[in-house]
Motif scaffolding. Structure first.
Motif, PDB file in Angstrom:
ATOM      1  N   UNK A  78       0.934  -1.183   0.109  1.00 17.68           N
ATOM      2  CA  UNK A  78       0.010  -0.117   0.239  1.00 17.68           C
ATOM      3  C   UNK A  78       0.601   1.079   0.167  1.00 17.68           C
ATOM      4  N   UNK A  79       1.975   1.546   0.822  1.00 22.67           N
ATOM      5  CA  UNK A  79       2.990   2.744   0.892  1.00 22.67           C
ATOM      6  C   UNK A  79       3.553   2.331  -0.760  1.00 22.67           C
ATOM      7  N   UNK A  80       4.750   2.090  -1.239  1.00 24.07           N
ATOM      8  CA  UNK A  80       4.581   1.373  -2.536  1.00 24.07           C
ATOM      9  C   UNK A  80       3.497   2.486  -3.973  1.00 24.07           C
ATOM     10  N   UNK A  81       2.216   2.124  -3.283  1.00 23.60           N
ATOM     11  CA  UNK A  81       1.378   1.916  -4.450  1.00 23.60           C
ATOM     12  C   UNK A  81       0.883   3.588  -4.183  1.00 23.60           C
ATOM     13  N   UNK A  82       0.928   4.298  -3.093  1.00 22.23           N
ATOM     14  CA  UNK A  82       1.141   5.871  -2.456  1.00 22.23           C
ATOM     15  C   UNK A  82       1.927   6.725  -3.403  1.00 22.23           C
ATOM     16  N   UNK A  83       3.263   5.526  -2.911  1.00 23.32           N
ATOM     17  CA  UNK A  83       4.348   6.440  -3.136  1.00 23.32           C
ATOM     18  C   UNK A  83       4.261   6.721  -4.895  1.00 23.32           C
ATOM     19  N   UNK A  84       3.655   5.970  -5.910  1.00 21.54           N
ATOM     20  CA  UNK A  84       3.224   5.408  -7.243  1.00 21.54           C
ATOM     21  C   UNK A  84       3.003   6.662  -7.663  1.00 21.54           C
ATOM     22  N   UNK A  85       1.892   6.503  -6.960  1.00 24.71           N
ATOM     23  CA  UNK A  85       0.742   7.807  -7.206  1.00 24.71           C
ATOM     24  C   UNK A  85       1.239   9.459  -6.823  1.00 24.71           C
TER      25      UNK A  85
END
Length: 445
Positions: free
Chosen positions: A113-120
């Motif tokens: 979830x943290x990586x996905x937020x960083x990607x966004x």
């Protein structure tokens, strides 16, 4: 009279002759009686549906028995707990292993979830940088075009000043010659000199202005390159971070996938520690000794006989007669424990036998060269009250011995004797399903 009496045939001989004649006459008539050809097979009672046949329950894992919930002869329901096992392998001894795996999975989910937020965030940042780049780079290009236009104007101005300077030089030289000859006044000479000085100053000023315009173009182009490089560098840095984030996301998804497999295997392993009843039925042949016994993977634990009204018989016939049997043939069956009187040639006068019909014929023979056929009750004859139904499962249990006669054609008795003496096979018909007890007598020869 005594002589006649002495040559008269004795009564005993007469009686014997009459008996022999009667027997011969009856035998002669019997040769024209109908005879049903049959094939004899032996086998056992079974269940037609494989799912309802006796099922052997085995241990899927190696373990130690900790609980047995059933006894020999118990009736159980599908899904009922029968036996519980305890793990013996070291990697499965930790009882909290499932909770640990679930905790690891939750941690990886948080990371994902943290990586996905960083990607966004990076994607939005790249979009913003591209917008800034699309705004600043064109402005720098406009500034270059403006300085280029100014340089062109300076070049044109320099050419005009140069032309004016050359014209002023010619006018000054002519005025000087005329003045020396006394043909022109001093004022005209001074005006020509003043015009020459003025044109020289304008020429020098235009030259300086053109030089400045060249430096401005160089500076504008440097500024343009700098702005473009800085904007491109920021976009590339953001894209590099985005690629690294996608790589981390792929690694995390791979770890989650592995954990899901381990969790599924662990949950399946926990389920395999408990042995459940595969069907409703009766427990027979309980092979485990008791609590504390160690069993291996694949060990036989017990046999369960499912509740079923799906009756059938498997008969084995010789490969010599197998081609004569086809699906739909009528069969007479004699079950072990049920007294019967069977005339193979006259099935209609048989007593104690039961009707059947061929449903399945195996395509290959067993090790003894025999073919197996599956026989089910002939419900058509049973429902029409022409025959009695088979005994119920309480009396006719799977595994009971059976003798069966597969009914073939109807021929005269003399033909059957002639066939046996010549070693011919029984007569075959084209459509056994539509066959009746009345068939045409085959021609001899």
């Amino acid at each position: 009279m005594r002589s006649l009496a002495s040559i008269e045939t004795p009564f005993i001989l007469k009686t014997f002759a009459y008996v022999v004649g009667a027997v011969f006459f009856v035998a002669l008539i019997s040769l024209f009686l109908p005879w049903r050809q049959t094939i004899t097979g032996v086998g056992k009672v079974t269940v037609f549906s494989p799912m309802n046949r006796p099922q052997l329950v085995q241990s899927q894992i190696s373990g130690k028995i900790v609980n047995i919930s059933i006894h020999e002869g118990d009736w159980v329901e599908r899904g009922q707990l029968l036996i519980e096992l305890e793990e013996l392998e070291e990697k499965f001894l930790d009882k909290s292993q499932l909770e640990r795996l679930q905790g690891q999975r939750l941690a990886y989910l948080d990371k994902r979830n943290a990586i996905e937020r960083l990607i966004n965030t990076l994607e939005r940042q790249i979009n913003s940088l591209l917008k800034v780049q699309s705004a600043t780079v064109p402005n720098a290009g406009i500034e270059i075009r403006q300085t280029e236009d100014k340089q062109i104007a300076s070049q044109q101005k320099l050419k005009a000043a140069e032309q004016n300077f050359k014209t002023a030089q010619l006018n000054f030289s002519r005025s000087e010659k005329l003045y020396e000859k006394g043909l022109s006044s001093r004022r005209d000479f001074e005006l020509a000199e003043l015009a020459l000085v003025k044109s020289r100053s304008e020429y020098e000023a235009s030259t300086a202005e053109l030089s400045i315009a060249g430096r401005d173009i160089t500076q504008s182009r440097f500024s343009y390159d700098k702005v473009s490089a800085e904007a491109a560098l920021k976009v590339q840095e953001a894209e590099a971070k985005l690629a690294q984030s996608f790589e981390k996301l792929a690694d995390i998804n791979s770890e989650i996938f592995k954990l899901d497999i381990n969790l599924a295997n662990m949950e399946s392993r926990i389920t395999q520690r408990k042995i459940y009843a595969p069907a409703d039925g009766q427990i027979v042949r309980l092979k485990v000794l008791g609590q504390g016994e160690t069993v291996k993977s694949g060990s036989d634990l017990l046999t369960i006989v499912p509740k079923s009204s799906d009756q059938a018989v498997e008969l084995y016939i010789s490969d010599v007669f197998a081609p004569l049997v086809s699906i739909g043939r009528e069969v007479r069956l004699q079950f072990s424990g049920f007294p019967a009187l069977q005339f193979s040639g006259w099935p209609t006068v048989a007593l104690g036998t039961f009707p059947g019909i061929v449903k399945v014929i195996d395509a290959n023979a067993n090790e003894e060269g025999e073919y197996r056929i599956l026989v089910q009750p002939d419900y058509k004859r049973i429902n029409s009250k022409k025959d009695k139904p088979w005994p119920n499962n309480s009396f006719l249990r799977p595994g009971s011995n059976v003798v069966g006669w597969v009914i073939l054609d109807e021929v005269p008795v003399w033909y059957e004797f002639w066939r046996i003496l010549n070693g011919f096979p029984p007569t075959m018909i084209s459509n056994p399903v539509k066959s009746t007890y009345k068939r045409k007598i085959p021609k001899v020869g």
